[in-house]
Design an enzyme around this catalytic site. Structure first.
Site, PDB file in Angstrom:
ATOM      1  N   MET A 147      46.273  69.047  52.136  1.00  0.00           N
ATOM      2  CA  MET A 147      45.920  68.377  53.361  1.00  0.00           C
ATOM      3  C   MET A 147      46.396  67.033  53.593  1.00  0.00           C
ATOM      4  SD  MET A 147      41.913  70.281  53.179  1.00  0.00           S
ATOM      5  CE  MET A 147      40.697  68.711  52.286  1.00  0.00           C
ATOM      6  N   GLY A 148      47.530  66.965  52.581  1.00  0.00           N
ATOM      7  CA  GLY A 148      47.849  65.867  53.565  1.00  0.00           C
ATOM      8  C   GLY A 148      46.944  64.358  52.362  1.00  0.00           C
ATOM      9  N   GLY A 161      46.921  72.966  41.870  1.00  0.00           N
ATOM     10  CA  GLY A 161      45.986  71.980  40.966  1.00  0.00           C
ATOM     11  C   GLY A 161      44.775  72.354  39.916  1.00  0.00           C
ATOM     12  N   SER A 173      43.596  61.405  43.391  1.00  0.00           N
ATOM     13  CA  SER A 173      42.234  62.375  44.681  1.00  0.00           C
ATOM     14  C   SER A 173      43.247  62.011  45.736  1.00  0.00           C
ATOM     15  CB  SER A 173      41.130  62.477  43.985  1.00  0.00           C
ATOM     16  OG  SER A 173      40.637  62.999  45.496  1.00  0.00           O
ATOM     17  N   VAL A 224      47.274  65.923  37.477  1.00  0.00           N
ATOM     18  CA  VAL A 224      47.882  64.030  37.041  1.00  0.00           C
ATOM     19  C   VAL A 224      46.609  63.447  36.863  1.00  0.00           C
ATOM     20  CG1 VAL A 224      49.583  63.121  37.675  1.00  0.00           C
ATOM     21  CG2 VAL A 224      49.638  65.082  37.478  1.00  0.00           C
ATOM     22  N   GLY A 245      49.634  63.731  42.668  1.00  0.00           N
ATOM     23  CA  GLY A 245      49.554  64.995  42.081  1.00  0.00           C
ATOM     24  C   GLY A 245      50.136  65.978  42.890  1.00  0.00           C
ATOM     25  N   HIS A 246      49.645  65.648  44.307  1.00  0.00           N
ATOM     26  CA  HIS A 246      51.156  66.915  44.608  1.00  0.00           C
ATOM     27  C   HIS A 246      52.040  66.659  44.554  1.00  0.00           C
ATOM     28  CE1 HIS A 246      47.453  65.387  47.459  1.00  0.00           C
ATOM     29  NE2 HIS A 246      47.041  66.411  47.325  1.00  0.00           N
ATOM     30  N   HIS A 271      49.981  62.017  47.106  1.00  0.00           N
ATOM     31  CA  HIS A 271      49.659  61.559  45.752  1.00  0.00           C
ATOM     32  C   HIS A 271      50.592  62.326  45.053  1.00  0.00           C
ATOM     33  CE1 HIS A 271      46.380  63.923  44.463  1.00  0.00           C
ATOM     34  NE2 HIS A 271      45.822  64.220  45.035  1.00  0.00           N
ATOM     35  N   GLN A 298      38.673  76.662  42.158  1.00  0.00           N
ATOM     36  CA  GLN A 298      39.545  77.008  43.675  1.00  0.00           C
ATOM     37  C   GLN A 298      41.182  77.738  43.047  1.00  0.00           C
ATOM     38  OE1 GLN A 298      40.554  74.161  46.375  1.00  0.00           O
ATOM     39  NE2 GLN A 298      42.355  73.931  46.273  1.00  0.00           N
TER      40      GLN A 298
HETATM   41  P1  AMP Z   1      43.847  68.759  48.406  1.00  0.00           P
HETATM   42  O1  AMP Z   1      45.274  68.241  49.339  1.00  0.00           O
HETATM   43  O2  AMP Z   1      43.756  67.800  47.820  1.00  0.00           O
HETATM   44  O3  AMP Z   1      43.934  69.859  49.165  1.00  0.00           O
HETATM   45  O4  AMP Z   1      45.310  69.053  47.117  1.00  0.00           O
HETATM   46  C1  AMP Z   1      46.034  70.109  47.328  1.00  0.00           C
HETATM   47  C2  AMP Z   1      46.617  70.861  46.118  1.00  0.00           C
HETATM   48  O5  AMP Z   1      46.836  69.145  45.362  1.00  0.00           O
HETATM   49  C3  AMP Z   1      45.433  71.244  45.411  1.00  0.00           C
HETATM   50  O6  AMP Z   1      45.949  72.441  44.357  1.00  0.00           O
HETATM   51  C4  AMP Z   1      44.863  70.437  44.681  1.00  0.00           C
HETATM   52  O7  AMP Z   1      44.037  70.869  43.506  1.00  0.00           O
HETATM   53  C5  AMP Z   1      45.981  69.485  44.189  1.00  0.00           C
HETATM   54  N1  AMP Z   1      46.125  68.545  43.424  1.00  0.00           N
HETATM   55  C6  AMP Z   1      45.122  67.629  43.951  1.00  0.00           C
HETATM   56  N2  AMP Z   1      45.378  66.167  43.590  1.00  0.00           N
HETATM   57  C7  AMP Z   1      45.875  66.731  42.500  1.00  0.00           C
HETATM   58  C8  AMP Z   1      46.209  65.969  40.875  1.00  0.00           C
HETATM   59  N3  AMP Z   1      45.218  65.469  40.412  1.00  0.00           N
HETATM   60  N4  AMP Z   1      46.115  66.872  39.555  1.00  0.00           N
HETATM   61  C9  AMP Z   1      47.307  68.243  39.911  1.00  0.00           C
HETATM   62  N5  AMP Z   1      46.678  68.721  41.068  1.00  0.00           N
HETATM   63  C10 AMP Z   1      46.437  68.402  42.031  1.00  0.00           C
END
Ligand code: AMP
Length: 293
Positions: free
Chosen positions: A41-42, A158, A196, A187, A47-48, A45, A164
């Site tokens: 969802m952009g 992640g 996050s 991460v 983690g992404h 960071h 999820q």
């Molecule tokens: P989001 O943009 O929050 O919907 O996340 C997109 C993807 O990034 C999902 O697969 C999340 O699980 C992963 N993600 C978000 N934060 C982290 C993190 N801190 N460590 C690992 N994966 C992450």
């Protein structure tokens, strides 16, 4: 046999139309190139970006999507204020050398008259599914749509969003989607906070308070290592740690089976400890796995 050669990484291709994205994917598949896909969802960071790196290491082409999916937000949730920063996300993705960014509009994904949703049952009745009704229906629907559009061989998710991941694995298996789901570890920031996009909402003081999530999990791990196996005792100590500072509102503390999310009384076998806590304006989640011992 034809050798797979990666394109020289000029600029990344930005695609917002579903039909163009499908044509590109079909053409890549015809050339026998593997497509790795990272849906997000952009507000990217580390983690992404770690998911993206995993895809780049393994696949011939990497597609990242940035789409703030309205169907996974509840009526009183943060859809309107969810952080959006497309241009700096693009810079990060260009630096890594991804091939394609898919960023459709809401109207492209959900045109007027849209009426189809998918729902994974049972495992969505626990944890986040319980406190965010409709959330996993929205997630499953958008992931299925994105898979149909991007047609990836591999998709990277992640473990921060542990439930999820389980929902998406069930979706892929039950609907025979034929996409390999690759789990990537959570991460953290150097001080332990799970990365996050929603951490941006936190004031410096709330950011300090938010550290209680990872701290409480670390303490739980230590206690379990010392031989405490009662889920009630561990849950109580997590609650205590989370409540030490003002401004936290616990949504759930769950000590459960990591596959079906049923509650455990005793911590035996592989166990998931998952938390959702509201700190100031942000609802934060964190988790850890206690391996079999
Ligand atoms: P989001 O943009 O929050 O919907 O996340 C997109 C993807 O990034 C999902 O697969 C999340 O699980 C992963 N993600 C978000 N934060 C982290 C993190 N801190 N460590 C690992 N994966 C992450």
């Amino acid at each position: 046999m034809e050798t797979k050669i990666k394109s020289s990484r000029e600029t990344l291709q930005r695609v917002s139309s579903i039909s163009t994205m499908k044509e590109i994917s079909q053409s890549l598949r015809k050339q026998n190139l593997t497509i790795g896909f990272v849906p997000t969802m952009g507000c990217l960071h580390a983690g992404h970006l770690n998911l993206v790196k995993r895809s780049l290491e393994t696949c011939d082409r990497t597609v990242v999507s940035i789409f703030v999916n309205p169907t996974q937000f509840g009526p009183n949730e943060d859809l309107d204020t969810y952080p959006r920063q497309l241009e700096s996300d693009i810079e990060k993705l260009e630096t890594l050398g991804i091939d394609i960014l898919f960023h459709p509009t809401q109207e492209e994904m959900y045109p007027a008259g849209y009426k189809t949703y998918v729902q994974v049952q049972d495992i969505t009745e626990h944890l986040c599914g319980k406190s965010r009704p409709g959330f996993f229906k929205g997630v499953s629907t958008v992931v299925l749509k994105l898979f149909n559009i991007v047609q990836p061989h591999n998709a990277y998710f992640g473990e921060k969003d542990w439930q999820q991941l389980a929902v998406i694995e069930a979706l892929v298996e039950d609907l025979n989607l034929g996409v390999a789901i690759i789990r990537v570890p959570l991460v953290r920031e150097t001080d332990g906070l799970a990365m996050s996009s929603r951490n941006r909402y936190l004031s410096p003081q709330e950011r300090q308070t938010a550290l209680s999530l990872s701290r409480s999990l670390q303490q739980a791990r230590d206690s379990i290592r010392q031989g405490i196996t009662s889920a009630k005792v561990i849950s109580k100590s997590i609650r205590q740690c989370l409540s030490e500072k003002e401004g936290t509102e616990i949504d759930y503390i769950s000590i459960c089976d990591p596959k079906n999310f049923t509650k455990k009384e005793e911590i035996r076998g592989r166990t998931l400890i998952a938390l959702a806590v509201k700190v100031g304006p942000s609802r934060l989640i964190d988790n850890c796995i206690i391996e079999e011992f």
